[in-house]
Scaffold this motif. Structure first.
Motif, PDB file in Angstrom:
ATOM      1  N   GLU A 154       0.864  -1.189   0.000  1.00 12.14           N
ATOM      2  CA  GLU A 154       0.000   0.000   0.000  1.00 12.14           C
ATOM      3  C   GLU A 154       0.893   1.229   0.000  1.00 12.14           C
ATOM      4  N   TRP A 155       0.353   2.317  -0.519  1.00 13.44           N
ATOM      5  CA  TRP A 155       1.094   3.581  -0.478  1.00 13.44           C
ATOM      6  C   TRP A 155       0.099   4.729  -0.464  1.00 13.44           C
ATOM      7  N   THR A 199      -3.860   2.570  -5.216  1.00 14.92           N
ATOM      8  CA  THR A 199      -2.824   2.847  -4.214  1.00 14.92           C
ATOM      9  C   THR A 199      -2.531   1.601  -3.388  1.00 14.92           C
ATOM     10  N   GLU A 200      -2.854   0.443  -3.934  1.00 20.24           N
ATOM     11  CA  GLU A 200      -2.503  -0.805  -3.278  1.00 20.24           C
ATOM     12  C   GLU A 200      -2.340  -1.882  -4.338  1.00 20.24           C
ATOM     13  N   THR A 202      -1.497  -6.364  -4.548  1.00 23.93           N
ATOM     14  CA  THR A 202      -1.135  -7.634  -3.923  1.00 23.93           C
ATOM     15  C   THR A 202      -0.231  -8.386  -4.873  1.00 23.93           C
TER      16      THR A 202
END
Lengths: 361, 243
Positions: A154-155, A199-200, A202
């Motif tokens: 995440e950011w 903004t994420e 996996t």
């Protein structure tokens, strides 16, 4: 009447001629711009060169940002060469500074305006468009969490509103530049992975117990990429829920654990070893263990809550643990002592019984 | 004050109360005793008799707190919302055969082999069902505050899933549970409405209640190697109708 009409016509003709002459006397052209594509980054300077051609006219010129190309419109640039005089044919150049003359990313129109000194209605101008495009700042707030064969990344959302996409760089080794990240384990593909505007991300399909290093960058709509974010790392690992953990739980020793308060106490290690190596290898031993686990938890809970009971339990359990530990490491001497005790008991028993009978008689 | 009471003491108290009060139950009736209980007059109409109140139904909502390390390790100790539907059959004096069905779910993060938290999200759905012998300490009609206690057997269906994964586990546990609480009669607050409920729908009394429950759901201390311990305690508030 006729004379007046002639005067008026003369005036009109003169005026028309003046206007025509005004625009025909001066000609401005912008001959080049550096950089040639007219795109500047933050801190850069653009240089324009221009020509002013006139029929023996003298006047002044200005290089301005914005306006409409008419005299006194637009904002003057900071370069001193941005204004001057011309006489006849004149060439010039001027520098446009992205920090002094421009305000924020976007397109700007630069005008070169030349005005006749004797007649300010006699002017000409030329224009060119330059673009200021600063690279986005680096992505912040990058966080990584380990999952089962995957990493949750995440950011923070970038503060610029012209971001086109985020890119995730990853590898099994730490790196300094984008070229160092060559990871290819993920189901999502090789590094870098296009995360779009999310903004994420996996990163799935990774190998458990292998550490992965990651950085994130942002690219704006002009295709300018930011510097890489701070590096983060995570190690995917096999994750278990409550049910799987309950399946895997090695049974403790409830009463003993309650007495000693620590599942890794040395005495508990002795009891667990005795359970695993001795009791669990016989049917009677397994039955005893099963019954113990079934019925001891309530007693263990009571013992755990009372210091005196814990002390009493330890008083009983410690000699037992010591004896078991000694017997397991000194088998022969333990058997000898055990045999001696049993033999003594067997011999003493009939003597004791006889004495009791004598006492009654 | 901690919301967690010693479950053993609660269970023992509940059972003792039920057993002790059973002997005094019959002495409380003031009218010819019937299976449904004595009749009474509605105060504004001397010819009106209350219908029997043989059944109860209600719903309650509150918080359930896991009691076992199996659940706490992954899902933490904080409570989550428990929804309960309940019903009962008053079969003898104030003794009631009482059933409850609840639902609660917890979410947490799985553990790795070292016992450390990972970022994998897990969710466990728990649906406990109880069958209790319940006793309501109700000695006269329109008693404004009615304590109650009960205990009995329980079963729970559970379903655990690893989010964004096909990893799922499910099962059924059995165990015991005990409850205690207090009911507050709402009829006194709005007599006309309660009268209409009684005439039109046969609802004799309406209560607001608080209930505490402890449930030991580990298959009665079964195979510790395999059993997921779903013991919990709960605090709920709800509404109960007697009809």
């Amino acid at each position: 009447m006729l004379k007046a009409s002639l005067h008026i016509l003369t005036l009109i003709a003169a005026l028309a001629l003046a206007v025509g002459v005004a625009h025909a006397d001066i000609d401005v052209t912008i001959t080049s711009i550096d950089p040639s594509d007219g795109v500047l980054n933050e801190g850069d300077t653009a240089t324009i060169t221009f020509n002013i051609e006139s029929d023996d006219e003298t006047g002044s010129y200005d290089v301005v940002i914005g306006g409409d190309g008419t005299p006194d419109s637009g904002d003057a640039i900071s370069d001193s060469d941005g204004s001057g005089t011309f006489s006849g044919n004149t060439s010039g150049s001027a520098k446009i500074s992205s920090t002094s003359d421009l305000d924020g990313d976007g397109d700007y129109t630069v005008y070169v305006i030349a005005v006749d000194d004797s007649d300010d209605t006699n002017y000409a101008s030329a224009s060119i468009t330059i673009t200021l495009d600063s690279p986005p700042g680096s992505v912040t707030g990058v966080r990584a969490g380990a999952g089962d064969g995957r990493i949750f990344l995440e950011w923070d959302e970038h503060e610029d509103n012209d971001i086109d996409r985020y890119s995730v760089y990853y590898d099994t080794q730490s790196g300094g530049s984008a070229d160092d990240y060559l990871g290819s384990d993920s189901d999502l593909g090789t590094s870098p992975i296009d995360a779009g505007l999310a903004t994420e991300l996996t990163l799935s399909g990774l190998e458990n117990n292998v550490t992965y290093y990651m950085r994130v960058s942002a690219t704006d709509e002009q295709g300018t990429e930011s510097t890489l974010s701070v590096e983060v790392h995570a190690t995917p690992t096999d994750a278990k829920g409550a049910a799987e953990l309950a399946d895997d739980t090695e049974p403790g020793c409830f009463v003993a654990t309650a007495a000693y308060g620590d599942i890794d106490h040395p005495m508990l290690v002795v009891f667990r070893g005795f359970r695993d190596d001795i009791l669990m290898h016989s049917e009677a031993g397994r039955a005893f263990v099963q019954a113990y686990y079934k019925y001891s938890p309530p007693f263990a809970r009571v013992i755990a809550d009372h210091p005196m009971l814990r002390f009493a339990a330890r008083s009983v359990l410690t000699p037992m643990a010591e004896s078991i530990a000694y017997a397991r490491t000194h088998t022969r001497s333990s058997l000898a002592v055990f045999g001696l005790l049993i033999g003594s008991a067997l011999m003493a028993a009939p003597i004791g019984v006889r004495r009791i009978k004598k006492g009654r008689a | 004050m901690s919301l967690r009471f010693r479950p053993g003491i609660v269970a023992v108290l509940a059972l003792a109360l039920v057993m002790g009060l059973a002997a005094t139950a019959s002495a409380q009736d003031t009218a010819p005793p019937t299976k449904a209980g004595p009749e009474k007059y509605i105060e504004h109409d001397p010819h009106w008799f209350e219908s029997p109140r043989n059944f109860s139904t209600g719903f309650n909502i509150g918080l359930a707190f896991p009691e076992s390390n199996d659940i706490k390790d992954v899902y933490g100790e904080k409570g989550d919302v428990l929804y309960v539907l309940q019903g009962g059959w008053r079969f003898w004096h104030e003794f009631e055969l009482h059933a409850e069905l609840g639902y609660v779910w917890f979410q947490g993060r799985g553990l790795d082999s070292n016992g450390d938290k990972t970022s994998e999200k897990f969710k466990i759905h728990i649906a406990p069902a109880d069958l209790h012998l319940l006793y309501r300490l109700q000695y006269w009609y329109d008693q404004p505050i009615v304590p109650f206690v009960g205990a009995g057997g329980s079963a729970v269906y559970w379903f655990e899933e690893q989010l964004d994964s096909s990893n799922k586990e499910r099962g059924i546990n059995t165990g015991y549970s005990a409850q205690a609480g207090v009911m507050f009669l709402l009829d006194k607050l709005e007599k006309r409405a309660s009268g209409r409920l009684e005439r039109d729908y046969g609802i004799n009394n309406t209560y607001f209640f608080y209930q505490f429950k402890y449930a030991g759901l580990d298959d009665f201390g079964g195979d510790k190697d395999k059993t997921l311990d779903l013991s919990y305690m709960s605090h709920t508030f709800g509404v109960l109708f007697q009809f």
